[in-house]
Scaffold this motif. Structure first.
Motif, PDB file in Angstrom:
ATOM      1  N   LEU B  54      17.047  13.992  -1.648  1.00  0.00           N
ATOM      2  CA  LEU B  54      17.974  13.206  -0.838  1.00  0.00           C
ATOM      3  C   LEU B  54      17.548  13.266   0.626  1.00  0.00           C
ATOM      4  CD1 LEU B  54      20.756  11.694  -1.038  1.00  0.00           C
ATOM      5  CD2 LEU B  54      21.772  13.841  -0.315  1.00  0.00           C
ATOM      6  N   ASN B  55      17.565  12.121   1.265  1.00  0.00           N
ATOM      7  CA  ASN B  55      17.221  12.014   2.685  1.00  0.00           C
ATOM      8  C   ASN B  55      15.778  12.428   2.985  1.00  0.00           C
ATOM      9  OD1 ASN B  55      19.637  11.008   3.500  1.00  0.00           O
ATOM     10  ND2 ASN B  55      20.517  13.009   3.956  1.00  0.00           N
ATOM     11  N   GLU B  56      14.928  12.387   2.011  1.00  0.00           N
ATOM     12  CA  GLU B  56      13.538  12.696   2.266  1.00  0.00           C
ATOM     13  C   GLU B  56      12.933  11.566   3.087  1.00  0.00           C
ATOM     14  OE1 GLU B  56       9.735  14.322  -0.281  1.00  0.00           O
ATOM     15  OE2 GLU B  56      11.115  12.892  -1.146  1.00  0.00           O
ATOM     16  N   THR B  57      11.975  11.919   3.955  1.00  0.00           N
ATOM     17  CA  THR B  57      11.399  10.860   4.788  1.00  0.00           C
ATOM     18  C   THR B  57      10.556   9.890   3.957  1.00  0.00           C
ATOM     19  OG1 THR B  57       9.662  12.432   5.288  1.00  0.00           O
ATOM     20  CG2 THR B  57      11.357  12.137   6.946  1.00  0.00           C
ATOM     21  N   PHE B  58       9.854  10.423   2.946  1.00  0.00           N
ATOM     22  CA  PHE B  58       9.017   9.565   2.122  1.00  0.00           C
ATOM     23  C   PHE B  58       9.891   8.810   1.127  1.00  0.00           C
ATOM     24  CE2 PHE B  58       6.131   9.203  -1.669  1.00  0.00           C
ATOM     25  CZ  PHE B  58       5.371   8.184  -1.137  1.00  0.00           C
ATOM     26  N   LEU B  59       9.825   7.482   1.163  1.00  0.00           N
ATOM     27  CA  LEU B  59      10.712   6.687   0.316  1.00  0.00           C
ATOM     28  C   LEU B  59      10.053   6.269  -0.989  1.00  0.00           C
ATOM     29  CD1 LEU B  59      12.193   4.414   3.098  1.00  0.00           C
ATOM     30  CD2 LEU B  59      13.329   6.305   1.986  1.00  0.00           C
ATOM     31  N   GLY B  60       8.751   6.487  -1.123  1.00  0.00           N
ATOM     32  CA  GLY B  60       8.070   6.143  -2.364  1.00  0.00           C
ATOM     33  C   GLY B  60       7.739   4.667  -2.466  1.00  0.00           C
ATOM     34  N   LEU B  61       7.447   4.252  -3.686  1.00  0.00           N
ATOM     35  CA  LEU B  61       7.080   2.852  -3.922  1.00  0.00           C
ATOM     36  C   LEU B  61       8.313   1.977  -3.709  1.00  0.00           C
ATOM     37  CD1 LEU B  61       4.903   0.858  -5.020  1.00  0.00           C
ATOM     38  CD2 LEU B  61       5.842   1.293  -7.280  1.00  0.00           C
ATOM     39  N   LEU B  62       8.198   1.046  -2.788  1.00  0.00           N
ATOM     40  CA  LEU B  62       9.352   0.188  -2.513  1.00  0.00           C
ATOM     41  C   LEU B  62       9.450  -0.911  -3.553  1.00  0.00           C
ATOM     42  CD1 LEU B  62       9.162  -0.153   1.357  1.00  0.00           C
ATOM     43  CD2 LEU B  62      10.655   1.299   0.018  1.00  0.00           C
ATOM     44  N   TYR B  63       8.372  -1.675  -3.708  1.00  0.00           N
ATOM     45  CA  TYR B  63       8.364  -2.648  -4.790  1.00  0.00           C
ATOM     46  C   TYR B  63       6.943  -3.119  -5.050  1.00  0.00           C
ATOM     47  CZ  TYR B  63       8.123  -6.385  -1.269  1.00  0.00           C
ATOM     48  OH  TYR B  63       7.752  -7.200  -0.240  1.00  0.00           O
ATOM     49  N   PRO B  64       6.607  -3.336  -6.301  1.00  0.00           N
ATOM     50  CA  PRO B  64       5.284  -3.853  -6.616  1.00  0.00           C
ATOM     51  C   PRO B  64       5.319  -5.382  -6.680  1.00  0.00           C
ATOM     52  CG  PRO B  64       6.368  -2.972  -8.578  1.00  0.00           C
ATOM     53  CD  PRO B  64       7.391  -3.023  -7.497  1.00  0.00           C
ATOM     54  N   THR B  65       4.326  -6.024  -6.104  1.00  0.00           N
ATOM     55  CA  THR B  65       4.195  -7.471  -6.299  1.00  0.00           C
ATOM     56  C   THR B  65       2.989  -7.674  -7.214  1.00  0.00           C
ATOM     57  OG1 THR B  65       2.722  -7.761  -4.443  1.00  0.00           O
ATOM     58  CG2 THR B  65       5.069  -7.876  -3.978  1.00  0.00           C
ATOM     59  N   GLU B  66       2.600  -8.930  -7.400  1.00  0.00           N
ATOM     60  CA  GLU B  66       1.490  -9.186  -8.324  1.00  0.00           C
ATOM     61  C   GLU B  66       0.219  -8.507  -7.869  1.00  0.00           C
ATOM     62  OE1 GLU B  66       0.745 -13.252  -9.429  1.00  0.00           O
ATOM     63  OE2 GLU B  66       2.907 -13.557  -9.607  1.00  0.00           O
ATOM     64  N   ASN B  67      -0.043  -8.580  -6.581  1.00  0.00           N
ATOM     65  CA  ASN B  67      -1.316  -8.070  -6.089  1.00  0.00           C
ATOM     66  C   ASN B  67      -1.199  -6.808  -5.251  1.00  0.00           C
ATOM     67  OD1 ASN B  67      -2.480 -10.435  -7.171  1.00  0.00           O
ATOM     68  ND2 ASN B  67      -1.892 -11.539  -5.309  1.00  0.00           N
ATOM     69  N   TYR B  68       0.021  -6.522  -4.816  1.00  0.00           N
ATOM     70  CA  TYR B  68       0.142  -5.420  -3.861  1.00  0.00           C
ATOM     71  C   TYR B  68       1.171  -4.397  -4.310  1.00  0.00           C
ATOM     72  CZ  TYR B  68      -1.968  -8.996  -0.932  1.00  0.00           C
ATOM     73  OH  TYR B  68      -2.774  -9.965  -0.433  1.00  0.00           O
ATOM     74  N   LYS B  69       1.011  -3.211  -3.745  1.00  0.00           N
ATOM     75  CA  LYS B  69       2.046  -2.177  -3.868  1.00  0.00           C
ATOM     76  C   LYS B  69       2.494  -1.822  -2.453  1.00  0.00           C
ATOM     77  CE  LYS B  69       1.329   0.380  -8.095  1.00  0.00           C
ATOM     78  NZ  LYS B  69       0.916   1.682  -8.639  1.00  0.00           N
ATOM     79  N   VAL B  70       3.797  -1.707  -2.274  1.00  0.00           N
ATOM     80  CA  VAL B  70       4.328  -1.444  -0.940  1.00  0.00           C
ATOM     81  C   VAL B  70       5.026  -0.088  -0.941  1.00  0.00           C
ATOM     82  CG1 VAL B  70       5.766  -2.321   0.923  1.00  0.00           C
ATOM     83  CG2 VAL B  70       4.697  -3.912  -0.663  1.00  0.00           C
ATOM     84  N   TYR B  71       4.618   0.781  -0.002  1.00  0.00           N
ATOM     85  CA  TYR B  71       5.230   2.103   0.139  1.00  0.00           C
ATOM     86  C   TYR B  71       5.946   2.194   1.477  1.00  0.00           C
ATOM     87  CZ  TYR B  71       2.589   3.777  -3.880  1.00  0.00           C
ATOM     88  OH  TYR B  71       2.096   3.962  -5.136  1.00  0.00           O
ATOM     89  N   GLY B  72       6.996   2.990   1.508  1.00  0.00           N
ATOM     90  CA  GLY B  72       7.769   3.119   2.745  1.00  0.00           C
ATOM     91  C   GLY B  72       8.005   4.557   3.137  1.00  0.00           C
ATOM     92  N   TYR B  73       8.321   4.742   4.409  1.00  0.00           N
ATOM     93  CA  TYR B  73       8.551   6.066   4.987  1.00  0.00           C
ATOM     94  C   TYR B  73       9.523   5.860   6.136  1.00  0.00           C
ATOM     95  CZ  TYR B  73       7.016  10.591   7.076  1.00  0.00           C
ATOM     96  OH  TYR B  73       6.937  11.854   7.592  1.00  0.00           O
ATOM     97  N   LEU B  74      10.580   6.661   6.165  1.00  0.00           N
ATOM     98  CA  LEU B  74      11.575   6.510   7.231  1.00  0.00           C
ATOM     99  C   LEU B  74      11.726   7.838   7.956  1.00  0.00           C
ATOM    100  CD1 LEU B  74      13.793   4.802   8.608  1.00  0.00           C
ATOM    101  CD2 LEU B  74      15.352   5.583   6.856  1.00  0.00           C
ATOM    102  N   THR B  75      11.439   7.852   9.249  1.00  0.00           N
ATOM    103  CA  THR B  75      11.504   9.106   9.999  1.00  0.00           C
ATOM    104  C   THR B  75      12.949   9.423  10.362  1.00  0.00           C
ATOM    105  OG1 THR B  75      11.394   8.179  12.213  1.00  0.00           O
ATOM    106  CG2 THR B  75       9.321   8.488  11.078  1.00  0.00           C
ATOM    107  N   ASN B  76      13.119  10.620  10.887  1.00  0.00           N
ATOM    108  CA  ASN B  76      14.441  11.056  11.322  1.00  0.00           C
ATOM    109  C   ASN B  76      14.974  10.196  12.443  1.00  0.00           C
ATOM    110  OD1 ASN B  76      16.429  13.079  10.962  1.00  0.00           O
ATOM    111  ND2 ASN B  76      14.741  14.469  10.560  1.00  0.00           N
ATOM    112  N   THR B  77      14.087   9.583  13.191  1.00  0.00           N
ATOM    113  CA  THR B  77      14.500   8.769  14.330  1.00  0.00           C
ATOM    114  C   THR B  77      14.612   7.306  13.937  1.00  0.00           C
ATOM    115  OG1 THR B  77      12.193   8.701  14.948  1.00  0.00           O
ATOM    116  CG2 THR B  77      13.532  10.343  16.006  1.00  0.00           C
TER     117      THR B  77
END
Lengths: 176, 143
Positions: B54-77
């Motif tokens: 919970l509340n980890e900065t690393f959000l993991g795989l956000l969503y896969p599209t046909e050609n791409y994978k999108v990863y996210g990260y949310l800092t404390n700020t």
């Protein structure tokens, strides 16, 4: 990747900064000097909070962020934690440091400069002046706390109170 | 291969956006980054997981599209980092390592006294460091 900084250098820099703003740049306008010093502190706190929250889970509420300031942030800055934290649970926090680093070298001269005539008023003004000069040194840490909390998403106002040296307390009022 | 990285401020204002492709598809990548902001908002406001994640900065795989994978990260700020990659089998550890190094680079960039908080990052040193991190992504170099 801990980089070390000489403590005495930082002490001297802070003292010199306060004296430069109070006695040279804004000698006639102490409020303006205070605001400028606070603004510098704000930027410093803003940047430091970014660095010290790396690899740390996000804070879920205000209290957690304040606790972070009291414990980890204060340890990084002053190698000690805040000694006492009080809150009224309505957005006001009092952070008390019994031995605030940047006040350990401040001492108020008990003997007034000219004791020959009218002792009472000169004593009062000397004390008043000393208290004002000391409070100037607290605008910078106030700004640091405000900058750090604002960067963590908590807009607030911070003021400082001196009880008896070198103890002092910071009052954080979170804006609703 | 990483095709795009982005830094987005707490008011969803773009702070840094860089694509790493030869082809003329920058607009498409910007669009993907833009879409991922909504996914991040959703993740943060409705956390499904509990416990240490919970509340980890690393959000993991956000969503896969046909050609791409999108990863996210949310800092404390509340600053968001977004990574778009074409690799199909990406190791979680690699992505975490990438974001860790990226975060360090970002912190150094915003600690520059000439950087104005909330404005775009124009530092060339930061750009060089980012392209260096992107180049070594997934090579297993533990830094």
């Amino acid at each position: 990747m801990g980089r070390e900084v000489s403590e005495s250098c930082v002490d001297s820099l802070v003292i010199e900064m306060v004296s430069a703003y109070c006695n040279r740049f804004y000698a006639t306008k102490p409020e303006l000097a205070a605001r400028r010093i606070e603004a510098i502190g704000y930027l410093v706190g803003h940047q430091l909070s970014e660095r010290y929250t790396i690899e740390r889970p996000r804070f879920s509420d205000h209290l957690e962020a304040i606790k972070f300031i009291c414990k980890d942030f204060w340890s990084e800055l002053f190698k000690k934690q805040i000694d006492n934290l009080k809150t009224n649970h309505r957005g006001t926090f009092v952070l008390q440091d019994n031995r605030f680093r940047w006040l350990t070298h401040v001492s108020i001269d008990p003997s007034p400069a000219n004791t020959d005539i009218s002792e009472e008023p000169s004593l009062a003004t000397a004390e008043g002046k000393a208290a004002q000069a000391t409070s100037m040194h607290l605008y910078f840490p106030c700004g640091i706390i405000r900058g750090a909390l604002s960067n963590l998403g908590i807009p607030c106002a911070v003021s400082a109170e001196i009880s008896n040296l070198p103890a002092c307390s910071f009052v954080v009022r979170i804006k609703a | 291969m990483i095709v795009c990285v982005a830094v987005v401020g707490h008011q969803n204002n773009p702070l840094y956006l860089q694509s790493f492709t030869e082809a003329d598809d920058a607009l498409k990548l910007h669009h993907i980054v833009h879409c991922s902001l909504d996914v991040i908002d959703e993740r943060v406001n409705n956390p499904k997981k509990t416990g240490p994640t919970l509340n980890e900065t690393f959000l993991g795989l956000l969503y896969p599209t046909e050609n791409y994978k999108v990863y996210g990260y949310l800092t404390n700020t509340k600053v968001k980092f977004i990574l778009v990659t074409t690799d199909l089998d990406v190791r979680d550890a690699d992505v975490r390592n990438f974001f860790r190094r990226f975060h360090l680079a970002y912190v150094d960039a915003v600690s520059n006294p000439f950087h104005v908080p909330g404005k775009k990052i124009t530092s060339r040193t930061f750009a060089d460091r980012v392209s260096d991190i992107v180049r070594t992504f997934g090579l297993g170099t533990a830094v």
